[in-house]
Design a protein around this motif. Sequence first.
Motif, PDB file in Angstrom:
ATOM      1  N   SER A   1      43.443  38.781  50.291  1.00 26.96           N
ATOM      2  CA  SER A   1      43.753  40.195  50.042  1.00 26.96           C
ATOM      3  C   SER A   1      43.335  40.615  48.641  1.00 26.96           C
ATOM      4  N   THR A   2      43.515  39.708  47.669  1.00 25.40           N
ATOM      5  CA  THR A   2      43.079  40.007  46.307  1.00 25.40           C
ATOM      6  C   THR A   2      41.567  40.113  46.234  1.00 25.40           C
ATOM      7  N   ALA A   3      40.884  39.194  46.895  1.00 23.97           N
ATOM      8  CA  ALA A   3      39.425  39.228  46.912  1.00 23.97           C
ATOM      9  C   ALA A   3      38.914  40.531  47.518  1.00 23.97           C
TER      10      ALA A   3
ATOM     11  N   ALA B   1      34.711  45.748  41.768  1.00 30.29           N
ATOM     12  CA  ALA B   1      33.506  44.920  41.888  1.00 30.29           C
ATOM     13  C   ALA B   1      32.577  45.049  40.693  1.00 30.29           C
ATOM     14  N   ASP B   2      32.811  46.029  39.835  1.00 29.64           N
ATOM     15  CA  ASP B   2      31.940  46.211  38.677  1.00 29.64           C
ATOM     16  C   ASP B   2      32.351  45.365  37.484  1.00 29.64           C
ATOM     17  N   PHE B   3      33.393  44.562  37.661  1.00 29.21           N
ATOM     18  CA  PHE B   3      33.749  43.554  36.664  1.00 29.21           C
ATOM     19  C   PHE B   3      33.164  42.219  37.129  1.00 29.21           C
TER      20      PHE B   3
ATOM     21  N   ALA C   1      27.452  48.036  33.904  1.00 26.26           N
ATOM     22  CA  ALA C   1      26.037  47.842  34.115  1.00 26.26           C
ATOM     23  C   ALA C   1      25.692  46.592  34.887  1.00 26.26           C
ATOM     24  N   VAL C   2      26.621  45.675  35.040  1.00 28.59           N
ATOM     25  CA  VAL C   2      26.322  44.403  35.709  1.00 28.59           C
ATOM     26  C   VAL C   2      27.206  44.254  36.916  1.00 28.59           C
ATOM     27  N   PRO C   3      26.643  44.058  38.092  1.00 24.42           N
ATOM     28  CA  PRO C   3      27.483  43.890  39.279  1.00 24.42           C
ATOM     29  C   PRO C   3      28.371  42.686  39.137  1.00 24.42           C
ATOM     30  N   GLY C   4      29.597  42.796  39.617  1.00 22.87           N
ATOM     31  CA  GLY C   4      30.555  41.713  39.437  1.00 22.87           C
ATOM     32  C   GLY C   4      30.601  40.786  40.619  1.00 22.87           C
TER      33      GLY C   4
ATOM     34  N   LEU D   1      39.310  43.285  44.924  1.00 20.90           N
ATOM     35  CA  LEU D   1      38.284  43.156  43.883  1.00 20.90           C
ATOM     36  C   LEU D   1      36.953  43.687  44.382  1.00 20.90           C
ATOM     37  N   ALA D   2      36.618  43.367  45.621  1.00 14.89           N
ATOM     38  CA  ALA D   2      35.338  43.799  46.184  1.00 14.89           C
ATOM     39  C   ALA D   2      35.292  45.314  46.386  1.00 14.89           C
TER      40      ALA D   2
END
Length: 213
Positions: free
Chosen positions: A18-20, A28-30, A207-210, A23-24
């Motif tokens: 559920s956490t994943a 997701a930008d972290f 700027a960097v996909p997480g 995040l997605a």
Amino acid sequence: METHIPLIVRNVDLDDDSTAEQLALNLADFAWQEAGGQVVATFFTTSSDPVAAAAAAALCIRRVLPQASVERVDEQFVSLADIAARAGLSHEAVRLWAAGKRRTTGAPFPVPRAEVGQGRTATKIWTWPEVLVWLEAHYCLDLEPDTAYLTARQVAHLNALLQEPQKKSRQGRWQPVAVVGVTRTLAVVDAALEEDVTPRPTVVRYAVPGGRR
């Protein structure tokens, strides 16, 4: 120039489904990773005020993951061996620099932040950002091009903001104290969560996909 700000986040299990998912969908930008038993969410910004931008980013994490605690900036402590490995240099060369036995034309090697252990087993540690700045200034070794980190003063400022007690506004929303622009960011995050879309704080540019690394 892009500033990288690794934040130590407690009470987040990257292996939890559920956490994943959260995040997605919403964070997701972290760049999320687990290292040394702790979770680090790296934030990327080109803002002229990276401290305020990072404070807003921490707010996003708290809003999406209420159980999470953004504790402090990960200062990336390194030993002489770590420095040598990251820089692609010999351990002896780095040791001589640190001991002040290798001539340089400018400022001496950064002062170690702390010492772990005692006697012959003692190990001195430095912060990687300070070492990076020194290597570039004295030996033109640009190991992380177009990348910047917070200064020691900025780290202290951000850590203080992250530790400040949270308080509820009249609308019942959480706001960190004394961070310009965070109230507006909070409204953006709330709207994004209600619409089930990825939030985009207005004071930062990711700027960097997480994702997990």
